[in-house]
Every structure is written in C-alpha cells, then in structure tokens.
Scaffold this active site. Sequence first.
Site, PDB file in Angstrom:
ATOM      1  N   ASP A  31      10.144  48.064 132.605  1.00  0.00           N
ATOM      2  CA  ASP A  31      11.513  48.085 132.056  1.00  0.00           C
ATOM      3  C   ASP A  31      11.544  49.102 130.922  1.00  0.00           C
ATOM      4  O   ASP A  31      10.499  49.531 130.418  1.00  0.00           O
ATOM      5  CB  ASP A  31      11.912  46.688 131.529  1.00  0.00           C
ATOM      6  CG  ASP A  31      13.429  46.494 131.477  1.00  0.00           C
ATOM      7  OD1 ASP A  31      14.104  47.251 130.749  1.00  0.00           O
ATOM      8  OD2 ASP A  31      13.940  45.584 132.142  1.00  0.00           O
ATOM      9  N   SER A 116      25.111  42.906 144.643  1.00  0.00           N
ATOM     10  CA  SER A 116      26.061  42.137 143.836  1.00  0.00           C
ATOM     11  C   SER A 116      27.314  41.762 144.623  1.00  0.00           C
ATOM     12  O   SER A 116      27.726  42.481 145.548  1.00  0.00           O
ATOM     13  CB  SER A 116      26.471  42.995 142.637  1.00  0.00           C
ATOM     14  OG  SER A 116      27.597  42.439 141.997  1.00  0.00           O
ATOM     15  N   ALA A 117      27.931  40.687 144.191  1.00  0.00           N
ATOM     16  CA  ALA A 117      29.234  40.301 144.734  1.00  0.00           C
ATOM     17  C   ALA A 117      30.277  41.383 144.473  1.00  0.00           C
ATOM     18  O   ALA A 117      31.333  41.403 145.127  1.00  0.00           O
ATOM     19  CB  ALA A 117      29.688  38.995 144.091  1.00  0.00           C
ATOM     20  N   TYR A 147      30.359  50.397 139.707  1.00  0.00           N
ATOM     21  CA  TYR A 147      29.139  49.581 139.774  1.00  0.00           C
ATOM     22  C   TYR A 147      28.978  48.995 141.174  1.00  0.00           C
ATOM     23  O   TYR A 147      27.897  49.033 141.777  1.00  0.00           O
ATOM     24  CB  TYR A 147      29.248  48.475 138.715  1.00  0.00           C
ATOM     25  CG  TYR A 147      28.237  47.355 138.836  1.00  0.00           C
ATOM     26  CD1 TYR A 147      26.927  47.520 138.411  1.00  0.00           C
ATOM     27  CD2 TYR A 147      28.609  46.111 139.355  1.00  0.00           C
ATOM     28  CE1 TYR A 147      26.005  46.472 138.513  1.00  0.00           C
ATOM     29  CE2 TYR A 147      27.703  45.075 139.463  1.00  0.00           C
ATOM     30  CZ  TYR A 147      26.400  45.251 139.038  1.00  0.00           C
ATOM     31  OH  TYR A 147      25.500  44.221 139.142  1.00  0.00           O
ATOM     32  N   LYS A 151      26.145  49.796 144.249  1.00  0.00           N
ATOM     33  CA  LYS A 151      25.369  48.747 144.925  1.00  0.00           C
ATOM     34  C   LYS A 151      25.506  48.886 146.438  1.00  0.00           C
ATOM     35  O   LYS A 151      24.542  48.718 147.175  1.00  0.00           O
ATOM     36  CB  LYS A 151      25.844  47.360 144.487  1.00  0.00           C
ATOM     37  CG  LYS A 151      25.479  46.983 143.053  1.00  0.00           C
ATOM     38  CD  LYS A 151      24.003  46.688 142.904  1.00  0.00           C
ATOM     39  CE  LYS A 151      23.678  46.076 141.555  1.00  0.00           C
ATOM     40  NZ  LYS A 151      22.232  46.126 141.265  1.00  0.00           N
ATOM     41  N   ASN A 176      27.376  36.209 139.802  1.00  0.00           N
ATOM     42  CA  ASN A 176      27.410  35.678 138.432  1.00  0.00           C
ATOM     43  C   ASN A 176      26.294  34.689 138.106  1.00  0.00           C
ATOM     44  O   ASN A 176      26.502  33.479 138.094  1.00  0.00           O
ATOM     45  CB  ASN A 176      28.749  34.979 138.166  1.00  0.00           C
ATOM     46  CG  ASN A 176      29.870  35.964 138.010  1.00  0.00           C
ATOM     47  OD1 ASN A 176      29.734  36.969 137.323  1.00  0.00           O
ATOM     48  ND2 ASN A 176      30.978  35.696 138.678  1.00  0.00           N
ATOM     49  N   LYS A 190      28.066  38.344 130.137  1.00  0.00           N
ATOM     50  CA  LYS A 190      28.989  37.891 131.174  1.00  0.00           C
ATOM     51  C   LYS A 190      29.829  36.731 130.646  1.00  0.00           C
ATOM     52  O   LYS A 190      29.537  36.169 129.589  1.00  0.00           O
ATOM     53  CB  LYS A 190      28.209  37.405 132.389  1.00  0.00           C
ATOM     54  CG  LYS A 190      27.198  38.389 132.912  1.00  0.00           C
ATOM     55  CD  LYS A 190      27.925  39.491 133.683  1.00  0.00           C
ATOM     56  CE  LYS A 190      26.948  40.340 134.441  1.00  0.00           C
ATOM     57  NZ  LYS A 190      26.176  39.591 135.408  1.00  0.00           N
ATOM     58  N   THR A 217      39.662  33.384 138.961  1.00  0.00           N
ATOM     59  CA  THR A 217      38.621  32.414 139.334  1.00  0.00           C
ATOM     60  C   THR A 217      37.279  33.105 139.606  1.00  0.00           C
ATOM     61  O   THR A 217      37.232  34.256 140.022  1.00  0.00           O
ATOM     62  CB  THR A 217      39.030  31.641 140.602  1.00  0.00           C
ATOM     63  OG1 THR A 217      39.370  32.599 141.615  1.00  0.00           O
ATOM     64  CG2 THR A 217      40.200  30.718 140.341  1.00  0.00           C
ATOM     65  N   ARG A 218      36.228  32.342 139.372  1.00  0.00           N
ATOM     66  CA  ARG A 218      34.863  32.813 139.624  1.00  0.00           C
ATOM     67  C   ARG A 218      33.986  31.604 139.936  1.00  0.00           C
ATOM     68  O   ARG A 218      34.342  30.460 139.623  1.00  0.00           O
ATOM     69  CB  ARG A 218      34.265  33.494 138.370  1.00  0.00           C
ATOM     70  CG  ARG A 218      34.891  34.793 137.947  1.00  0.00           C
ATOM     71  CD  ARG A 218      34.628  35.909 138.962  1.00  0.00           C
ATOM     72  NE  ARG A 218      35.131  37.194 138.482  1.00  0.00           N
ATOM     73  CZ  ARG A 218      36.391  37.608 138.629  1.00  0.00           C
ATOM     74  NH1 ARG A 218      37.282  36.850 139.219  1.00  0.00           N
ATOM     75  NH2 ARG A 218      36.759  38.798 138.195  1.00  0.00           N
TER      76      ARG A 218
HETATM   77  P1  NAD Z   1      19.844  42.925 132.965  1.00  0.00           P
HETATM   78  O1  NAD Z   1      20.696  44.027 132.458  1.00  0.00           O
HETATM   79  O2  NAD Z   1      19.495  41.821 132.043  1.00  0.00           O
HETATM   80  O3  NAD Z   1      18.505  43.514 133.591  1.00  0.00           O
HETATM   81  C1  NAD Z   1      18.420  44.793 134.129  1.00  0.00           C
HETATM   82  C2  NAD Z   1      17.233  45.472 133.479  1.00  0.00           C
HETATM   83  O4  NAD Z   1      17.070  46.771 134.051  1.00  0.00           O
HETATM   84  C3  NAD Z   1      17.406  45.668 131.955  1.00  0.00           C
HETATM   85  O5  NAD Z   1      16.381  45.006 131.244  1.00  0.00           O
HETATM   86  C4  NAD Z   1      17.342  47.165 131.788  1.00  0.00           C
HETATM   87  O6  NAD Z   1      16.682  47.578 130.596  1.00  0.00           O
HETATM   88  C5  NAD Z   1      16.554  47.593 133.018  1.00  0.00           C
HETATM   89  N1  NAD Z   1      16.767  49.005 133.298  1.00  0.00           N
HETATM   90  C6  NAD Z   1      17.973  49.658 133.314  1.00  0.00           C
HETATM   91  N2  NAD Z   1      17.750  50.961 133.527  1.00  0.00           N
HETATM   92  C7  NAD Z   1      16.406  51.128 133.637  1.00  0.00           C
HETATM   93  C8  NAD Z   1      15.585  52.253 133.845  1.00  0.00           C
HETATM   94  N3  NAD Z   1      16.099  53.490 133.970  1.00  0.00           N
HETATM   95  N4  NAD Z   1      14.234  52.084 133.891  1.00  0.00           N
HETATM   96  C9  NAD Z   1      13.703  50.842 133.738  1.00  0.00           C
HETATM   97  N5  NAD Z   1      14.445  49.730 133.535  1.00  0.00           N
HETATM   98  C10 NAD Z   1      15.777  49.873 133.494  1.00  0.00           C
HETATM   99  O7  NAD Z   1      20.582  42.365 134.258  1.00  0.00           O
HETATM  100  P2  NAD Z   1      20.316  41.033 135.095  1.00  0.00           P
HETATM  101  O8  NAD Z   1      21.458  40.120 134.866  1.00  0.00           O
HETATM  102  O9  NAD Z   1      18.931  40.554 134.880  1.00  0.00           O
HETATM  103  O10 NAD Z   1      20.480  41.601 136.570  1.00  0.00           O
HETATM  104  C11 NAD Z   1      19.369  41.992 137.358  1.00  0.00           C
HETATM  105  C12 NAD Z   1      19.858  42.636 138.635  1.00  0.00           C
HETATM  106  O11 NAD Z   1      20.728  41.742 139.342  1.00  0.00           O
HETATM  107  C13 NAD Z   1      20.653  43.918 138.427  1.00  0.00           C
HETATM  108  O12 NAD Z   1      20.337  44.818 139.457  1.00  0.00           O
HETATM  109  C14 NAD Z   1      22.090  43.484 138.565  1.00  0.00           C
HETATM  110  O13 NAD Z   1      22.923  44.534 138.986  1.00  0.00           O
HETATM  111  C15 NAD Z   1      21.961  42.399 139.611  1.00  0.00           C
HETATM  112  N6  NAD Z   1      23.059  41.418 139.508  1.00  0.00           N
HETATM  113  C16 NAD Z   1      23.109  40.545 138.467  1.00  0.00           C
HETATM  114  C17 NAD Z   1      24.137  39.639 138.389  1.00  0.00           C
HETATM  115  C18 NAD Z   1      24.223  38.652 137.260  1.00  0.00           C
HETATM  116  O14 NAD Z   1      25.137  37.834 137.272  1.00  0.00           O
HETATM  117  N7  NAD Z   1      23.317  38.661 136.285  1.00  0.00           N
HETATM  118  C19 NAD Z   1      25.143  39.623 139.365  1.00  0.00           C
HETATM  119  C20 NAD Z   1      25.067  40.533 140.408  1.00  0.00           C
HETATM  120  C21 NAD Z   1      24.003  41.413 140.489  1.00  0.00           C
END
Ligand code: NAD
Length: 320
Positions: A31, A116-117, A147, A151, A176, A190, A217-218
């Site tokens: 990360d 993602s949704a 975004y 995806k 979510n 969020k 709604t969600r």
């Molecule tokens: P988050 O932002 O907490 O985690 C994503 C991580 O990716 C971060 O720690 C960020 O530093 C790291 N990152 C970003 N760019 C980077 C790079 N260039 N090199 C290395 N690391 C990098 O998000 P999350 O909630 O843990 O989500 C994780 C995944 O799930 C994501 O792909 C997100 O799109 C997907 N997602 C999450 C949700 C949700 O509700 N949390 C919903 C739909 C999809």
Amino acid sequence: MEALVCGAGGFIGHHLVKRLKREGWFVRGVDLKYPEFEETLADDFVIGDLRDASLCRDLVKPGCRVFQLAADMGGAGYVFSGENDAVIMHNSATINLNMLEACRLKGIGKIFFSSSACIYPAYNQQDPDNPVCSEDSAYPAQPDSEYGWEKLFSERMYFAYARNFGLDVRIARFHNIFGPLGTWQGGREKAPAAMCRKIAAADDGGELEIWGDGEQTRSFLYIDECLDGIFKLMASNWSGPVNIGSEEMVSINQLAEMVMAIAGKKLRIVHVDGPQGVRGRTSDNRLIEAKLFWKPQQSLENGLVPTYAWIAEQWKAGRK
Ligand code: NAD
C-alpha cells in the site's frame, strides 16, 4: 499458502490481512501507507506505489494468491464531486493494468478483484424503492460516476486476461462495506461512518445534517460478512462477477434514526445540499446465494453497534 494483498493499508485490505493470518496464510501486503488505526499483521508489508509496473512485477511471486483491493476511492464527497475524476480513473486503471500484466508474466493462477456496485446503470437506480442491481443488469452500461466506469473497464480487462491468458479471476461487486477501522472523517468516509461521526460529535437535542432529502436508499454490509463472501468466492469455481452486499435496504433518514437509537441521542435532522449519488441502490443476492450459498447472517443494526462504538471512541480520543 501465500497471499499478496494490494491495498493492505486500507479498510477492507487490512481486515483481509487479519483474516488471512488467522487462517494460517503467509501474507505480503502492499500500500502507499500503513493501516491508519492498527498495526498490520502482514508478515511483510511493502510501502509502494502500484502505479509502478516494475514494483508490481517484483511483488507477484509464482504460486501466490493475489487479492487486488487497491484503488483511488472514497465516499460520495470524493467520488461524486467531479473534481477527482481524472485522478481516480488514471490511478485505479493503472494499478489494475499493472497487476494483471504482472500476474500474466509470473503465471499467477488466481486473482481477486474488488469491483463495485457503482458499475450498475444509473437508469436502473432512479426509484428509491425498486433499484435493479442484478449482475446481468450491468449492460447497457451507464454508471453514474467515473469511479464506476473505471471499475467496469477493469472488470472487462480481468475477464479479457482470463480468456486470452488463462488467468483465473474472481470478481466481487461490493455494496457499501462498513465497520470499525474504516475512514471516518476527512471527506473519503462513507455514509455509515459519516453518520456515526456526526452523531457522536453532536449533543443530544442538537442538529444532524444529511445530504439531500435523506430518502435515497442504500444497503450496507458489515466487514466480517464481506470477508466471508470473499473467501467463499475464492474457494469456488464461479468465475462471473457477483454482488457481495446486503439486501437490507434503508433510506439515509432511517440509517440516521438507527444510529441515533444506538447512541441514545435524539437529534433534529436538517437536510442540506450535497452529493448523493443514485436515488436507490441495494444488493441483489440471488446469484451469489445460488452459486456460493452465501448470504449475510446479521442485521445492519448489529454491525452498526460496534462501528458506532469505535467511531465514538475515536472522536472522544480527539483523533483528527
Ligand atoms: P480504502 O481506500 O480504505 O483502501 C484502498 C487502499 O488502496 C488505500 O489504503 C490506498 O492507500 C491504496 N492505494 C490507492 N492507490 C494506491 C497505489 N497507487 N499504490 C498502492 N496502494 C494504493 O478502500 P476500501 O474501502 O478498503 O476498498 C477496497 C476496495 O474495495 C477498493 O478497490 C474499492 O474500490 C472497493 N470497494 C469498496 C467498497 C466499500 O464500501 N468500502 C465498495 C465497493 C468497492
């Protein structure tokens, strides 16, 4: 078993590392940053930028399982303002291009990608009472954010690598995900985390600001349930995209009422302008139930209790 978790400093990635360790895996995390609220349990944690293709090639070791969760993302305030579109698309697409190519070069078998949704068409999510989010409704495509378009593009790229180069890909469309140790302030949080923070910060009898009329709604899925879904998907032979989410749909006003009840506070809801995304969205779990026998086991309220407790504690401790 060895796992590479991309995005291991993020909310879901950090929880995933913990679960993989508990189940006896050797885990390498990568990360841009360490997890914010807790030490990582990864055996090896690389601080690095996955937009760098050579780093991706170095990290991917033959025989390891890859969990690709890194993305440039955030809540509605970050994703829907329009100001971050180019950066979001460029960063996340580059990460996915690099990781897929690294996996192809290293002959990696199985790779998980978190979609993602947000890929679902806006035209199916205008009625807050009847949003359509079945997996097969993704096309004709019309995500409501860049975004979501990124995806969708990346999903297609994962499937193209599967078809042309034999990669074994697993794709979840998360809806979510929430829980303790997630971003709770700063603009990328969020709705559940923002709600918990606002209510924790308010005095009983005070005001609670909600973006829009609050009737959008969600549904929200607790992090432990999401991890169960990821493990089931990785262990299965199902290779199409699946929703990992909850079908317990609530309006944002109802979410506010739930958190207020947990907090033991009564606040006056004030509706203000703000980014809202689509009018309605919830998971459709028919496919994942049929293919993986997975469905959430607990209510939204159950998950909100520890989440509120954790955010209220952060708030009190003055973490800013
Ligand atoms: P988050 O932002 O907490 O985690 C994503 C991580 O990716 C971060 O720690 C960020 O530093 C790291 N990152 C970003 N760019 C980077 C790079 N260039 N090199 C290395 N690391 C990098 O998000 P999350 O909630 O843990 O989500 C994780 C995944 O799930 C994501 O792909 C997100 O799109 C997907 N997602 C999450 C949700 C949700 O509700 N949390 C919903 C739909 C999809």
